[in-house]
Design an enzyme around this catalytic site. Structure first.
Site, PDB file in Angstrom:
ATOM      1  N   GLY A   7      47.881  13.236  -3.513  1.00 44.41           N
ATOM      2  CA  GLY A   7      49.288  13.014  -3.820  1.00 44.41           C
ATOM      3  C   GLY A   7      49.801  14.161  -4.669  1.00 44.41           C
ATOM      4  NE  ARG A  10      52.002  14.159 -15.741  1.00 34.98           N
ATOM      5  CZ  ARG A  10      50.821  14.652 -16.055  1.00 34.98           C
ATOM      6  NH1 ARG A  10      49.775  14.403 -15.316  1.00 34.98           N
ATOM      7  NH2 ARG A  10      50.679  15.379 -17.141  1.00 34.98           N
ATOM      8  N   GLY A  12      50.413   9.227  -9.524  1.00 34.14           N
ATOM      9  CA  GLY A  12      49.637   8.015  -9.781  1.00 34.14           C
ATOM     10  C   GLY A  12      48.206   8.082  -9.281  1.00 34.14           C
ATOM     11  CE  LYS A  13      46.835  13.849  -7.816  1.00 38.26           C
ATOM     12  NZ  LYS A  13      48.131  14.062  -8.434  1.00 38.26           N
ATOM     13  CG  HIS A  55      44.019  13.310 -17.150  1.00 34.48           C
ATOM     14  ND1 HIS A  55      43.933  12.493 -16.058  1.00 34.48           N
ATOM     15  CD2 HIS A  55      44.980  14.220 -16.858  1.00 34.48           C
ATOM     16  CE1 HIS A  55      44.794  12.888 -15.133  1.00 34.48           C
ATOM     17  NE2 HIS A  55      45.448  13.942 -15.599  1.00 34.48           N
TER      18      HIS A  55
END
Length: 185
Positions: A7, A10, A12-13, A55
């Site tokens: 994706g 940002r 949503g992976k 993260h």
């Protein structure tokens, strides 16, 4: 079970990967090893440092973490352990690191990764940015990067049991998991 999550930035992976890993852990009682590929002093400098901190703050502290800015196949081999799930975050930065590494032979690194993923006895969740759907960037390195990432995703998608694309935090399953192929997430 091998899962590829792709994706945009940002999209949503990482959140989806975290949810999938935690669901697996709840069922299996196993361990999670996260292989990170970002280098805080790499291409994006202080911006990358901020992303790394973001993260770190959003993942469980119980996860084992391995750094592999290059030699991702070696990190996968090192992480092999009974009842362990491997999360790779992310393929995109690993590719950039490999292409910028003077000693790297990209075709060998890619072949080693595909072999390590295909032969892994651990379930693996791999995260990669989908960058080939927009304007083709100028410059030979940029075009090579977009091409190589697209081909890498195609090859990993072929050996993955499940491929999901995230857009606006919503997962769209491109290749659904076939329960008779073994494993689950």
């Amino acid at each position: 079970m091998k899962q590829l999550i792709i994706g945009g930035a940002r999209s949503g992976k990482s959140t989806l990967a975290k949810q999938s890993a935690l669901a697996w852990q709840q069922v299996s009682g196993g361990n999670i090893t996260l292989i990170v590929t970002a280098k805080p002093d790499g291409i994006a400098g202080s911006e990358m440092s901020k992303r790394i901190v973001h993260h770190q703050m959003n993942r469980p502290s119980s996860w084992n973490v391995l750094q592999a800015s290059t030699d991702l196949a070696g990190a996968i081999t090192q992480a092999q352990d009974d009842n362990t799930l491997i999360v790779i975050d992310c393929l995109t930065l690993w590719l950039a690191n490999e292409l910028m590494e003077a000693q790297s032979t990209w075709s060998n690194a890619k072949a080693d990764l595909l072999s390590a993923v295909d032969n892994s006895r651990c379930p693996i969740i791999m995260i990669g940015n989908e960058v080939g759907q927009g304007v083709i960037p100028m410059g030979k390195f940029n075009r090579t990067f977009v091409d190589e990432l697209g081909w890498l995703h195609q090859h990993l998608g072929a050996i993955a049991d499940c491929v999901t694309m995230c857009i606006a935090g919503l997962p769209m399953v491109l290749k659904p998991h076939q329960p008779n192929r073994g494993g689950h997430l």
